[in-house]
Design a protein around this motif. Structure first.
Motif, PDB file in Angstrom:
ATOM      1  N   GLY A 204       0.700  -1.387  -0.104  1.00 40.98           N
ATOM      2  CA  GLY A 204       0.156   0.218  -0.108  1.00 40.98           C
ATOM      3  C   GLY A 204       0.913   1.421  -0.131  1.00 40.98           C
ATOM      4  N   ALA A 205       0.213   2.237   0.280  1.00 38.53           N
ATOM      5  CA  ALA A 205       0.850   3.937   0.277  1.00 38.53           C
ATOM      6  C   ALA A 205       1.313   4.271   1.717  1.00 38.53           C
ATOM      7  CB  ALA A 205      -0.094   4.680  -0.375  1.00 38.53           C
ATOM      8  N   SER A 206       1.049   3.239   2.647  1.00 37.48           N
ATOM      9  CA  SER A 206       1.418   3.677   4.221  1.00 37.48           C
ATOM     10  C   SER A 206       2.764   4.106   4.340  1.00 37.48           C
ATOM     11  CB  SER A 206       0.887   2.648   5.087  1.00 37.48           C
ATOM     12  OG  SER A 206       1.704   1.396   4.784  1.00 37.48           O
ATOM     13  N   ASP A 207       3.895   3.135   3.765  1.00 37.00           N
ATOM     14  CA  ASP A 207       5.157   3.437   4.044  1.00 37.00           C
ATOM     15  C   ASP A 207       5.632   4.652   3.343  1.00 37.00           C
ATOM     16  OD1 ASP A 207       7.848   2.260   4.984  1.00 37.00           O
ATOM     17  OD2 ASP A 207       8.272   2.315   2.940  1.00 37.00           O
ATOM     18  N   ALA A 208       5.019   5.142   2.085  1.00 38.57           N
ATOM     19  CA  ALA A 208       5.424   6.363   1.817  1.00 38.57           C
ATOM     20  C   ALA A 208       5.199   7.464   2.437  1.00 38.57           C
ATOM     21  CB  ALA A 208       4.470   6.489   0.326  1.00 38.57           C
ATOM     22  N   ALA A 209       4.140   7.414   3.322  1.00 49.03           N
ATOM     23  CA  ALA A 209       3.920   8.434   4.402  1.00 49.03           C
ATOM     24  C   ALA A 209       5.508   8.615   5.202  1.00 49.03           C
ATOM     25  CB  ALA A 209       2.671   8.394   5.143  1.00 49.03           C
ATOM     26  N   LEU A 210       5.788   7.393   5.815  1.00 48.72           N
ATOM     27  CA  LEU A 210       6.937   7.384   6.654  1.00 48.72           C
ATOM     28  C   LEU A 210       8.149   7.961   5.795  1.00 48.72           C
ATOM     29  CD1 LEU A 210       8.310   6.884   9.278  1.00 48.72           C
ATOM     30  CD2 LEU A 210       8.632   4.490   8.509  1.00 48.72           C
ATOM     31  N   GLN A 211       8.164   7.481   4.744  1.00 44.26           N
ATOM     32  CA  GLN A 211       9.319   7.999   3.768  1.00 44.26           C
ATOM     33  C   GLN A 211       9.211   9.539   3.487  1.00 44.26           C
ATOM     34  OE1 GLN A 211      11.982   5.904   2.887  1.00 44.26           O
ATOM     35  NE2 GLN A 211      10.888   3.944   3.852  1.00 44.26           N
ATOM     36  N   ASP A 212       8.059   9.835   3.114  1.00 43.83           N
ATOM     37  CA  ASP A 212       8.078  11.264   2.813  1.00 43.83           C
ATOM     38  C   ASP A 212       8.326  12.268   4.099  1.00 43.83           C
ATOM     39  OD1 ASP A 212       7.250  10.816   0.436  1.00 43.83           O
ATOM     40  OD2 ASP A 212       5.124  11.145   0.724  1.00 43.83           O
ATOM     41  N   THR A 213       7.954  11.712   5.445  1.00 39.38           N
ATOM     42  CA  THR A 213       8.150  12.522   6.434  1.00 39.38           C
ATOM     43  C   THR A 213       9.753  12.434   6.747  1.00 39.38           C
ATOM     44  OG1 THR A 213       5.985  11.824   7.602  1.00 39.38           O
ATOM     45  CG2 THR A 213       7.695  12.636   9.046  1.00 39.38           C
ATOM     46  N   LEU A 214      10.307  11.292   6.599  1.00 41.91           N
ATOM     47  CA  LEU A 214      11.762  11.097   6.722  1.00 41.91           C
ATOM     48  C   LEU A 214      12.468  12.223   5.960  1.00 41.91           C
ATOM     49  CD1 LEU A 214      12.001   7.406   7.363  1.00 41.91           C
ATOM     50  CD2 LEU A 214      12.415   8.840   9.240  1.00 41.91           C
ATOM     51  N   TYR A 215      12.059  12.139   4.657  1.00 36.62           N
ATOM     52  CA  TYR A 215      12.552  12.980   3.902  1.00 36.62           C
ATOM     53  C   TYR A 215      12.501  14.694   4.302  1.00 36.62           C
ATOM     54  CZ  TYR A 215      13.467  15.262  -0.734  1.00 36.62           C
ATOM     55  OH  TYR A 215      14.012  16.237  -1.793  1.00 36.62           O
ATOM     56  N   GLN A 216      11.025  14.752   4.343  1.00 28.80           N
ATOM     57  CA  GLN A 216      10.999  16.291   4.769  1.00 28.80           C
ATOM     58  C   GLN A 216      11.758  16.725   6.025  1.00 28.80           C
ATOM     59  OE1 GLN A 216       6.638  16.490   5.459  1.00 28.80           O
ATOM     60  NE2 GLN A 216       6.365  15.839   3.326  1.00 28.80           N
ATOM     61  N   GLN A 217      11.879  15.910   7.029  1.00 23.70           N
ATOM     62  CA  GLN A 217      12.904  16.122   8.247  1.00 23.70           C
ATOM     63  C   GLN A 217      14.399  16.128   7.892  1.00 23.70           C
ATOM     64  OE1 GLN A 217      11.275  16.530  11.199  1.00 23.70           O
ATOM     65  NE2 GLN A 217       9.426  16.714  10.605  1.00 23.70           N
ATOM     66  N   GLY A 218      14.590  15.614   6.723  1.00 25.57           N
ATOM     67  CA  GLY A 218      15.927  15.789   6.083  1.00 25.57           C
ATOM     68  C   GLY A 218      16.654  14.504   6.819  1.00 25.57           C
ATOM     69  N   ILE A 219      16.087  13.517   7.177  1.00 28.35           N
ATOM     70  CA  ILE A 219      16.844  12.364   7.646  1.00 28.35           C
ATOM     71  C   ILE A 219      16.436  11.182   7.180  1.00 28.35           C
ATOM     72  CG2 ILE A 219      16.891  13.450   9.998  1.00 28.35           C
ATOM     73  CD1 ILE A 219      14.516  11.840  10.951  1.00 28.35           C
ATOM     74  N   LEU A 220      15.969  11.143   5.891  1.00 22.63           N
ATOM     75  CA  LEU A 220      15.882   9.871   5.363  1.00 22.63           C
ATOM     76  C   LEU A 220      17.113   8.885   4.863  1.00 22.63           C
ATOM     77  CD1 LEU A 220      13.764   7.880   3.707  1.00 22.63           C
ATOM     78  CD2 LEU A 220      14.091   9.344   1.776  1.00 22.63           C
TER      79      LEU A 220
END
Length: 309
Positions: A204-220
């Motif tokens: 599904g798209a749930s993991d994308a939400a986590l990945q996007d947040t990590l990216y926005q926080q600059g810590i992906l």
């Protein structure tokens, strides 16, 4: 082949043998004698000029033609069942209908504990089946063909011709083993980034939400993922028996925690989402009483899904 000369009951036999891989079990499923099933199979073989099933040590193995026919046969039987149901008032207490739900493995884990017992209590003769869908496109095709009744997941709305209902709003938490060195109820950024992580690849798209947040926080790129699993199955066991951190949707975490005491939840140092979990269905089933009943059961199951403490 002229459809007017074919006994449609033969296709029920074909489906039963395909599913059970056994003539005797197919007969038990259809309340037919073994000889009657064997006779039906003989007629099918003559009609299609193909053995259809070959007897082996592991059961009745379908031929390539049988494999090619099964989806068409099941779709046809499903539509015939729908046509019959349209002429009858839906009564959960007496229906023997097969309900199919497209859902991924983690969604199934959240859905079934709160779904199955109420469903069986209201509809003791009904049958239920979950169907895997690896993408929104696959789930859409299953709904469009009538092979499933509803689709549940974090897939985006499927557009014109489909209905959608939000089951819940999700976010993420972390699970760690009881022996983990982390003692507080919430990670700091430093603690989260210094930890080692296990993750999985959901459909599904749930993991994308986590990945996007990590990216926005600059810590992906800074998260130290030492194990990426192809499936969610077993990820909780890895976290429970190691020092790895497992970040996952909170209702999934709550469901896992309800069943085991060797894990605990820890808040993340950032907020993910919220992102919706939807159930979707085709327009033609919008007013169908059976589909309405199924959707309400799914809604209630997610409403009652446990959240981590």
């Amino acid at each position: 082949m002229n459809i007017r000369t074919v006994d449609l009951n033969l296709f029920l036999v074909f489906q039963a043998i395909y599913v059970t891989r056994n003539v005797t079990k197919a007969g038990e499923h259809l309340n037919m004698t073994q000889s009657a099933v064997s006779n039906a199979l003989k007629r099918l073989r003559e009609r299609f000029d193909d053995p259809l099933f070959l007897r082996t040590q592991v059961g009745m193995v379908p031929t390539p033609l049988a494999d090619a026919l099964i989806d068409l046969v099941e779709e046809g039987l499903h539509k015939l069942t729908q046509a019959i149901d349209k002429t009858q008032r839906f009564d959960p207490a007496t229906t023997d209908r097969l309900f199919r739900i497209a859902i991924n493995d983690i969604g199934q884990l959240v859905l079934l504990p709160g779904f199955l017992n109420p469903a069986r209590a209201a509809a003791p003769f009904a049958r239920f089946e979950t169907v895997g869908a690896s993408s929104a496109e696959e789930a859409r095709a299953l709904l469009l063909s009538g092979k499933v009744d509803i689709a549940i997941g974090s897939w985006l709305p499927m557009g014109p011709g489909f209905q959608v209902q939000v089951l819940c709003e999700e976010t993420f938490v972390a699970l760690i083993g009881r022996q983990h060195s982390m003692q507080s109820d919430a990670f700091t950024y430093k603690e989260y980034l210094q930890s080692q992580h296990v993750t999985y690849r959901p459909s599904g798209a749930s993991d994308a939400a986590l990945q996007d947040t990590l990216y926005q926080q600059g810590i992906l790129a800074e998260r130290n993922v030492v194990l990426t699993m192809a499936h969610a199955l077993g990820a909780a066991d890895v976290a429970a028996t190691s020092d790895l951190v497992l970040s996952l949707p909170m209702r999934l975490a709550g469901t896992i925690l309800r069943a085991r005491s060797d894990l605990r939840s820890v808040r993340l140092p950032f907020h993910v989402g919220p992102f919706p979990i939807w159930q979707q269905w085709h327009d033609r089933f919008n007013e169908d009483p059976a589909n309405l009943w199924l959707r309400e059961l799914a809604f209630q199951a997610f409403l009652k899904a446990p959240l981590p403490a």
